[in-house]
Motif scaffolding. Structure first.
Motif, mmCIF file in Angstrom:
data_model
loop_
_atom_site.group_PDB
_atom_site.id
_atom_site.type_symbol
_atom_site.label_atom_id
_atom_site.label_comp_id
_atom_site.label_asym_id
_atom_site.label_seq_id
_atom_site.Cartn_x
_atom_site.Cartn_y
_atom_site.Cartn_z
ATOM 1 N N UNK A 189 25.078 -34.660 -55.408
ATOM 2 C CA UNK A 189 25.483 -35.845 -55.659
ATOM 3 C C UNK A 189 26.647 -35.607 -56.555
ATOM 4 N N UNK A 190 28.434 -36.101 -56.885
ATOM 5 C CA UNK A 190 29.049 -36.402 -57.688
ATOM 6 C C UNK A 190 29.539 -35.104 -58.238
ATOM 7 N N UNK A 191 29.520 -33.934 -57.378
ATOM 8 C CA UNK A 191 29.773 -32.547 -57.856
ATOM 9 C C UNK A 191 31.371 -32.203 -57.809
ATOM 10 N N UNK A 192 32.173 -32.325 -57.358
ATOM 11 C CA UNK A 192 33.045 -32.092 -56.096
ATOM 12 C C UNK A 192 34.362 -33.240 -56.560
ATOM 13 N N UNK A 193 35.632 -32.572 -57.214
ATOM 14 C CA UNK A 193 36.144 -32.958 -57.983
ATOM 15 C C UNK A 193 37.100 -33.768 -56.314
ATOM 16 N N UNK A 194 36.329 -34.574 -56.353
ATOM 17 C CA UNK A 194 37.778 -35.616 -55.215
ATOM 18 C C UNK A 194 38.618 -36.578 -55.262
ATOM 19 N N UNK A 195 38.666 -37.775 -56.275
ATOM 20 C CA UNK A 195 39.488 -38.057 -56.660
ATOM 21 C C UNK A 195 40.879 -38.623 -58.003
ATOM 22 N N UNK A 224 37.259 -46.128 -70.702
ATOM 23 C CA UNK A 224 36.929 -46.137 -69.697
ATOM 24 C C UNK A 224 37.615 -44.916 -68.408
ATOM 25 N N UNK A 225 36.877 -44.424 -67.731
ATOM 26 C CA UNK A 225 37.338 -43.559 -66.685
ATOM 27 C C UNK A 225 36.959 -44.183 -65.499
ATOM 28 N N UNK A 226 37.847 -43.975 -64.664
ATOM 29 C CA UNK A 226 37.132 -44.669 -63.132
ATOM 30 C C UNK A 226 37.578 -43.803 -61.928
ATOM 31 N N UNK A 227 36.857 -43.342 -61.136
ATOM 32 C CA UNK A 227 37.531 -42.425 -59.668
ATOM 33 C C UNK A 227 38.261 -43.781 -58.590
ATOM 34 N N UNK A 228 39.737 -43.312 -58.682
ATOM 35 C CA UNK A 228 40.294 -44.221 -57.323
ATOM 36 C C UNK A 228 39.911 -44.312 -56.201
ATOM 37 N N UNK A 229 39.720 -45.180 -55.550
ATOM 38 C CA UNK A 229 39.993 -45.144 -53.876
ATOM 39 C C UNK A 229 38.382 -44.196 -53.043
#
Length: 588
Positions: free
Chosen positions: A21-27, A54-59
């Motif tokens: 989980x949460x390993x690949x660069x997707x966002x 604070x950094x957050x992923x998009x979509x």
């Protein structure tokens, strides 16, 4: 050179990366910069604002994002803050994988010791030695160092509560929480995790006697008729003021008596931001070049997070083994900058201690051999990209098996109960489910609570609610972890909570003489179904100093120790590549 522990490097897991989980660069990501957490007094009693990025992923369409907070280093005396470059690089790398990634600031600085005229002095090349860079390390006493670490621990605790309280705003989990840091930041993370009981609050955090204004002055080398014609080269005068003004810029008056008062520092949960609805517990930490002063705190945990560590054994700043920090500077200054700093236990010693005391959560040590450049032994090599990759891999595997967060990541199947007991030489797994759309159950087993493999498949029977499985190959020594994977008709699945059993049968029955001088004799009680048995001896920093492959019928073996230095060593027995038994021995 072989090191005791798991050298994870680039080959941490045999599982495909897509399964973590949460390993690949997707966002893609977006940043919320310089968010104010709160205000608190620093060592000079000057109010300072503590902020985070604070950094957050998009979509990503996730309302329960995991969180990781990165804490910079700087010896507790630098100006490094939430904008430190390497921590922001790593935070962005984790945000691209789906994390809410935070970079944190904390209060830094210590009062300096009031030396006699001319001290501290520079040795061996006074013109070129960067004394001004190291002047801030001369803590006035041991208590001052503990107060600096405690303030940093308070601030990180407050930041954890602050980010947890933003969970709706950030679409984040309040359970899948991780912290990571480098150098002083790693020490802060370890202190936040291990210093978690009121009894562990350092006495230095109480109100103590005021510090003294250091007022460093140069000494005269050549005087004529009462006039100094040659002053000390690169002397201490003004270096103390430069250190104070770095943390307390104009117009603050650091010469005022109030600066040197040392009041009670307040509660362990921090003074920056307090929200009683949230705690500062985390699921895991990643400590890069970190250390602790007391190993005993590890035994008194109310929470046992997973631990990933990185350290170069030749580190010249924070010891990989046991020692004071900054020892590499001792030949350049008199007295040494670390004179009032405590002895620390680095990552190598921590990992040995975790193994020797059967720490119940997953832990890994990457003892990176470096590139041969002594000046880079405290750097994050081979790169922040590689380290962020390893951290993401480890944290992902922790989340994949973390029973604590199952309510947070989605409810368990209704009525799903699971437990494990030992029964007549086997591990008996029993579970109950009220689900009706099942295909089958897979029984998974692990030796470390992180990497699981399927050992059996049990068919679902319509109308049946109770199931069981007997595992006769559970680990006869140490801890065995189990979980049940419930496979659904619609291709979905659920995991049970992780359960474990502990077996204390000693395969090593007797070790003598202790302390040893010439040899150690080891008596063993091995079973006939073992295929690969290795016995090894490791020093205090985890280096293997002796090893031997023995047969399944071996009842006794001798270990030569006559060429070893006196001290504490760990004897490790490995069975079939996974079962570990560890004993302490002393060599005279």
């Amino acid at each position: 050179m072989k090191y005791f522990g798991f050298l994870i490097g680039l080959v941490f897991s045999f599982a495909s990366f897509g399964q973590i989980p949460y390993y690949n660069n997707n966002y893609s990501i977006w940043e919320e910069s310089n968010v104010l957490v709160g205000t608190a007094n620093n060592y000079c009693n000057r109010p300072v604002e503590i902020r985070v990025n604070i950094y957050k992923p998009v979509a990503d369409n996730n309302t329960k994002r995991p969180v990781v907070i990165f804490v910079p280093g700087g010896a507790f005396v630098s100006t490094a803050d939430q904008n430190q470059g390497q921590m922001n690089e790593m935070a962005q790398a984790l945000a691209k994988r789906g994390y809410v990634a935070v970079t944190a600031d904390y209060r830094e600085g210590v009062h300096l010791y009031p030396y006699n005229t001319g001290y501290p002095e520079v040795l061996n090349g006074g013109f070129i030695n960067p004394f001004a860079d190291y002047a801030s390390l001369y803590a006035t006493d041991n208590d001052e160092v503990y107060r600096a670490v405690y303030r940093a621990r308070q601030d990180l605790s407050s930041i954890i509560q602050f980010i947890k309280a933003r969970n709706l705003q950030d679409s984040s989990s309040t359970c899948k929480f991780f912290i990571s840091g480098h150098s002083a930041g790693a020490i802060t993370c370890l202190a936040t995790v291990f210093m978690d009981l009121p009894s562990e609050r350092p006495s230095a955090a109480n109100a103590i006697a005021p510090a003294t204004n250091p007022s460093w002055t140069n000494k005269c080398i050549w005087e004529l008729f009462g006039t100094c014609l040659l002053w000390q080269v690169n002397g201490p005068q003004g270096k103390d003021d430069a250190a104070y003004i770095t943390q307390n810029p104009t117009p603050f008056n650091f010469d005022a008596p109030n600066c040197y008062q040392r009041p009670d520092l307040g509660p362990m949960k921090g003074v920056l931001y307090i929200n009683n609805n949230y705690d500062s517990k985390v699921l895991g930490i990643a400590a890069m070049c970190g250390a602790v002063d007391s190993l005993s705190f590890i035994n008194n945990q109310t929470n046992n997070p997973a631990i990933w560590m990185y350290h170069q054994p030749a580190d010249i700043v924070v010891p990989f083994g046991t020692g004071k920090p900054f020892n590499s500077l001792n030949g350049f200054y008199n007295p040494a900058p670390n004179s009032n700093w405590p002895v620390l236990n680095g990552s190598g010693v921590i990992e040995n201690y975790l193994n020797a005391n059967n720490y119940p959560a997953a832990h890994r040590l990457w003892a990176y051999s470096g590139n041969g450049n002594t000046l880079l032994t405290h750097d994050l090599l081979p790169s922040t990209t590689v380290l962020a990759d390893s951290i993401a891999r480890f944290f992902g595997q922790v989340m994949d098996t973390a029973s604590l967060c199952f309510p947070d990541s989605g409810p368990l199947p209704i009525g799903f109960n699971f437990y494990v007991t030992k029964l007549q030489g086997s591990a008996k797994l029993v579970w109950e489910t009220n689900s009706i759309d099942m295909l089958k159950f897979e029984v998974e087993r692990s030796s470390d609570g992180v990497q699981f493999s399927s050992i059996a498949s049990v068919d679902f029977v319509t109308g049946e609610t109770n199931y069981s499985y007997n595992d006769t190959y559970y680990f006869k020594h140490g801890i065995t972890y189990y979980r049940i994977k419930e496979l659904r008709v619609n291709s979905g699945f659920n995991y049970s909570r992780v359960q474990k059993i502990s077996n204390s049968e000693n395969l090593i029955t007797h070790i003598y003489p202790i302390p040893a001088k010439d040899f150690v004799k080891v008596n063993l009680n091995l079973s006939g179904n073992t295929t690969h048995i290795e016995i090894g001896l490791f020093d205090a920093v985890g280096r293997m100093v002796w090893s031997k492959i023995i047969g399944a019928n071996t009842s006794e073996t001798n270990i030569p120790v006559n060429k070893l230095s006196g001290g504490l060593y760990l004897l490790k027995l490995t069975i079939n590549g996974s079962q570990n038994e560890i004993h302490k021995i002393i060599v005279q």
